[in-house]
Write a protein that holds these residues in place. Sequence first.
Motif, short mmCIF file in Angstrom:
data_model
loop_
_atom_site.label_atom_id
_atom_site.label_comp_id
_atom_site.label_asym_id
_atom_site.label_seq_id
_atom_site.Cartn_x
_atom_site.Cartn_y
_atom_site.Cartn_z
N GLU A 111 -27.28 16.01 -11.30
CA GLU A 111 -27.90 15.03 -10.40
C GLU A 111 -27.05 14.87 -9.15
N LYS A 167 -32.63 8.31 -3.32
CA LYS A 167 -32.92 8.57 -4.72
C LYS A 167 -32.10 9.76 -5.22
N ARG A 222 -31.51 13.17 -7.14
CA ARG A 222 -32.38 14.34 -7.31
C ARG A 222 -31.71 15.31 -8.29
N HIS A 223 -32.56 16.04 -9.00
CA HIS A 223 -32.08 17.04 -9.94
C HIS A 223 -32.05 18.40 -9.26
#
Length: 309
Positions: A119, A148, A150-151
């Motif tokens: 992440e 946010k 994010r992967h």
Amino acid sequence: MAKTVWRSVDGIVLLNKPIGLSSNQALQRVRRLYRAAKAGHTGALDPLATGMLPLCLGEATKFSQFLLDADKRYITCIQLGKRTTTGDREGDVLTDEAIPTLTDEELESVLDRFRGEIEQIPPMYSALKHEGKPLYEYARQGIVIERKRRHVTISNLTLVSRTEDTLTLDIQCTKGTYIRTIGEDIGEALGCGAHLHSLHRVSTAGYSPEGMLTLEEFERIAEQGEAELGTYLMTMDTAVEHLNRVELLSEETREMLFGRSVNNLTSFGDGSLVRLYDQVSQRFLGLGVLKGTIIRPHRLVNTSELTNI
């Protein structure tokens, strides 16, 4: 100065972007050499970064997204012990801390945390947009925007070399990976902070680094004429070589170019994108999408002369 007369040029060239130029500045320099009416790059590199920047000219811009979405490989040098405002060497130093003494095994244990799916929180100094403005514009005003997680997937992370205060890493990753963030996060994991000292993109979408040319090389070639420049253009279908290939009969080609679906008795799975070629001329037509054995036009290139087949 004479006004540039733009022309139709279709294909892809691989620029070895120099340090100090934005990706768009580098793109415009090459575009002017080719006098290409339309051009776009495929994934920005910061001015600090160097390396592979595929440039799409003309009809090739229709397939630039596939290069944006492709895996990429970088060689990066991380400076340990100092955190900066920007996460790279161009920022102001925020902290200066002692670097722990680590064995190779201990360092590998830390690096292993950054392999596979991880992440990330995108950095404020990035081109990611919030309400239409890049995050770096907010960062320059001292405004922090919540981002946010994010992967992303790091398929390879190899320690190339190390000194007392630097790590040089070879990283292969999926789209949207921020190498600067990896550097900062490794610094945090080591407890001393870190920032990016240098970044070089080795490859994108499997394009060989041997195919890259510097701006100076492009300029020398341009002195020999536009015909010589043209020999360094790769065909636009190299951007989608990972897709299955389908050849169309003359009648099918005509139907496709008029925007009509054809039944080619080919099936690679519903929703699959395929590369389309005219069987006779072997001309690349663009992309189709499958519905059973029906191929629907998806993204076609301008091949108006073929509609007279």
